[in-house]
Design a protein around this motif. Structure first.
Motif, PDB file in Angstrom:
ATOM      1  N   LEU A 260     -14.141 -43.891  36.763  1.00 49.80           N
ATOM      2  CA  LEU A 260     -12.722 -44.276  36.552  1.00 49.80           C
ATOM      3  C   LEU A 260     -11.560 -43.135  36.811  1.00 49.80           C
ATOM      4  CD1 LEU A 260     -13.214 -46.332  33.197  1.00 49.80           C
ATOM      5  CD2 LEU A 260     -12.436 -47.249  35.331  1.00 49.80           C
ATOM      6  N   LYS A 261     -11.896 -41.777  36.403  1.00 54.03           N
ATOM      7  CA  LYS A 261     -11.517 -40.518  36.438  1.00 54.03           C
ATOM      8  C   LYS A 261     -11.196 -40.580  38.176  1.00 54.03           C
ATOM      9  CE  LYS A 261     -12.415 -38.233  32.240  1.00 54.03           C
ATOM     10  NZ  LYS A 261     -13.329 -36.955  31.857  1.00 54.03           N
ATOM     11  N   ARG A 262     -12.245 -40.493  38.931  1.00 54.04           N
ATOM     12  CA  ARG A 262     -12.417 -40.556  40.064  1.00 54.04           C
ATOM     13  C   ARG A 262     -11.346 -41.258  40.866  1.00 54.04           C
ATOM     14  NH1 ARG A 262     -17.913 -39.488  39.966  1.00 54.04           N
ATOM     15  NH2 ARG A 262     -18.318 -41.568  41.100  1.00 54.04           N
ATOM     16  N   VAL A 263     -11.248 -42.684  40.391  1.00 53.85           N
ATOM     17  CA  VAL A 263     -10.319 -43.580  40.884  1.00 53.85           C
ATOM     18  C   VAL A 263      -8.832 -43.260  40.672  1.00 53.85           C
ATOM     19  CG1 VAL A 263      -9.552 -46.093  40.700  1.00 53.85           C
ATOM     20  CG2 VAL A 263     -12.159 -45.543  40.901  1.00 53.85           C
ATOM     21  N   ALA A 264      -8.611 -42.761  39.416  1.00 55.73           N
ATOM     22  CA  ALA A 264      -7.314 -42.350  39.160  1.00 55.73           C
ATOM     23  C   ALA A 264      -6.917 -41.192  39.905  1.00 55.73           C
ATOM     24  CB  ALA A 264      -7.414 -41.811  37.658  1.00 55.73           C
ATOM     25  N   GLU A 265      -7.910 -40.073  40.136  1.00 55.42           N
ATOM     26  CA  GLU A 265      -7.582 -38.949  41.061  1.00 55.42           C
ATOM     27  C   GLU A 265      -7.185 -39.427  42.287  1.00 55.42           C
ATOM     28  OE1 GLU A 265     -11.174 -36.678  40.546  1.00 55.42           O
ATOM     29  OE2 GLU A 265     -10.575 -35.988  38.524  1.00 55.42           O
ATOM     30  N   LYS A 266      -7.948 -40.486  43.027  1.00 55.75           N
ATOM     31  CA  LYS A 266      -7.610 -40.877  44.220  1.00 55.75           C
ATOM     32  C   LYS A 266      -6.353 -41.654  44.465  1.00 55.75           C
ATOM     33  CE  LYS A 266      -8.989 -41.817  48.442  1.00 55.75           C
ATOM     34  NZ  LYS A 266      -8.987 -40.867  49.544  1.00 55.75           N
ATOM     35  N   ALA A 267      -5.779 -42.301  43.270  1.00 56.72           N
ATOM     36  CA  ALA A 267      -4.536 -42.964  43.403  1.00 56.72           C
ATOM     37  C   ALA A 267      -3.649 -41.955  43.379  1.00 56.72           C
ATOM     38  CB  ALA A 267      -4.700 -43.998  42.389  1.00 56.72           C
TER      39      ALA A 267
END
Length: 383
Positions: free
Chosen positions: A298-305
């Motif tokens: 989830l953190k990686r998805v947020a960082e990508k966004a």
């Protein structure tokens, strides 16, 4: 058009599933943009690929046929929502059933599912990412969200009409195409409970815990556990579960109802101790928060966004994680992202003046939550 078509074809990888997914995405994008001729040409290419490949173990049918089918699906979907808002479940069911008769790709998809073909259909990008990462090597193709949406709606309306066999049928199919759907596990738990099958209700709720990644979903799972424990005359644990549910989502009406029932039957019991609370979770094999690996996803998805400039989506993920984990680093990140907005938008986002007393809709002083420190109340540390 010819150059655009050739460039896209040349960008394909040669992997059957990946290429069909890419074609599906491009056809949908072109259809919505009004470029029907190019969309049809790419669709024809995809159909040619399928004709050449048909019979393989990873075969599946293309479900997106044209923009008109998509438009028809969502037109009828609006009618379904209007009926449900009016609490006219029979009327909603009529429109849901019309969708199968009038939307070709939906009918094709359901026939494919009934014949044993396997594919995924997710209603959110986060669900899709979690599934792909956690099921590394799983080559099932991913279709659009409509199949999951239809099955979920059909099952939910069946449950409201007390057609419990139908509800289980449709919701189990929905889970076959979207195993990340906590909402469908929760509805199945509700169906089992309404039929008096408390053990079945508990089993579905346990599966809901396993698929959850949203604070609101964990809240529903905990409020269900609170209800089960209330029925078992275990007020201290019921109180602890319901308090945690309210902590994750202050607007959880089911948890509020639990608290009222507990007070009416048992007076003013003390919440369970931390040890008793954790022992219950362990005995039921329940994790009250996302697995650490899922948190990292989830953190990686947020960082990508964030990297792509989609600050709203990044904020949504971080605020959800903050509600679950009470992690000061995540909380700080929310404030950093809020700085991208105008000052008045920043105030609306967090609804406070940086005193951290009630930021993002919850308190950070969980010293007495459920009779134990919240930093370890769910069987993990919130460092």
């Amino acid at each position: 058009m010819e150059q655009q078509y050739n460039d896209f074809i040349n960008s394909l990888t040669g992997d059957y599933v990946e290429d069909l997914n890419a074609i599906y995405d491009e056809v949908q994008k072109l259809s919505l943009a009004g470029e029907g001729e190019l969309a049809q040409k790419l669709l024809n290419y995809g159909q040619k690929l399928m004709a050449e490949h048909r019979g393989g173990e990873d075969d599946y049918r293309s479900l997106k046929q044209d923009g008109a089918g998509i438009d028809k699906f969502y037109t009828l979907l609006d009618a379904v929502f209007a009926k449900t808002l009016d609490e006219d479940m029979e009327g909603a069911k009529e429109f849901i059933d019309r969708m199968v008769d009038e939307v070709d790709f939906l009918r094709t998809a359901l026939e494919a599912l009934d014949s044993g073909e396997k594919f995924y259909s997710f209603q959110s990008m986060v669900e899709e990412v979690i599934c792909r990462v956690e099921r590394d090597g799983d080559r099932l193709p991913i279709l659009g969200p409509e199949i999951d949406m239809w099955l979920t709606l059909r099952g939910g309306v069946a449950a409201e009409l007390k057609d419990y066999d139908g509800a289980r049928n449709y919701l189990e199919k929905a889970l076959a195409v979207n195993p990340m759907s906590t909402a469908n596990y929760l509805t199945l738990s509700k169906v089992a409970r309404q039929e008096g099958d408390m053990e079945g209700a508990k089993a579905y709720n346990q599966q809901a815990f396993e698929s959850s990644y949203l604070a609101s979903d964990f809240s529903q799972c905990f409020s269900n556990e609170g209800y089960f424990l209330f029925k078992e005359n275990k007020p201290s644990l019921a109180l602890a579960m319901s308090m945690i549910a309210k902590d994750y989502d202050p607007d959880n009406d089911a948890a509020e109802g639990n608290l009222i029932m507990i007070g009416q039957r048992f007076g003013d019991p003390e919440p369970a101790s931390k040890e008793e609370f954790l022992n219950y979770l362990k005995a039921r094999n329940i994790k009250g928060a996302p697995d650490p690996d899922r948190v990292e996803i989830l953190k990686r998805v947020a960082e990508k966004a964030e990297e792509e400039g989609n600050i709203d989506f990044a904020m949504e993920i971080y605020i959800n994680l903050d509600a679950i984990l009470k992690d000061e680093a995540i909380h700080k990140k929310i404030h950093e992202l809020a700085a991208h907005y105008e000052r008045d938008e920043e105030e609306d986002c967090c609804d406070h003046h940086h005193d951290h007393g009630d930021c993002c809709g919850h308190h950070h002083d969980h010293d007495d939550c459920c009779g134990h420190d919240h930093d370890d109340c769910c069987g993990h540390h919130h460092e």
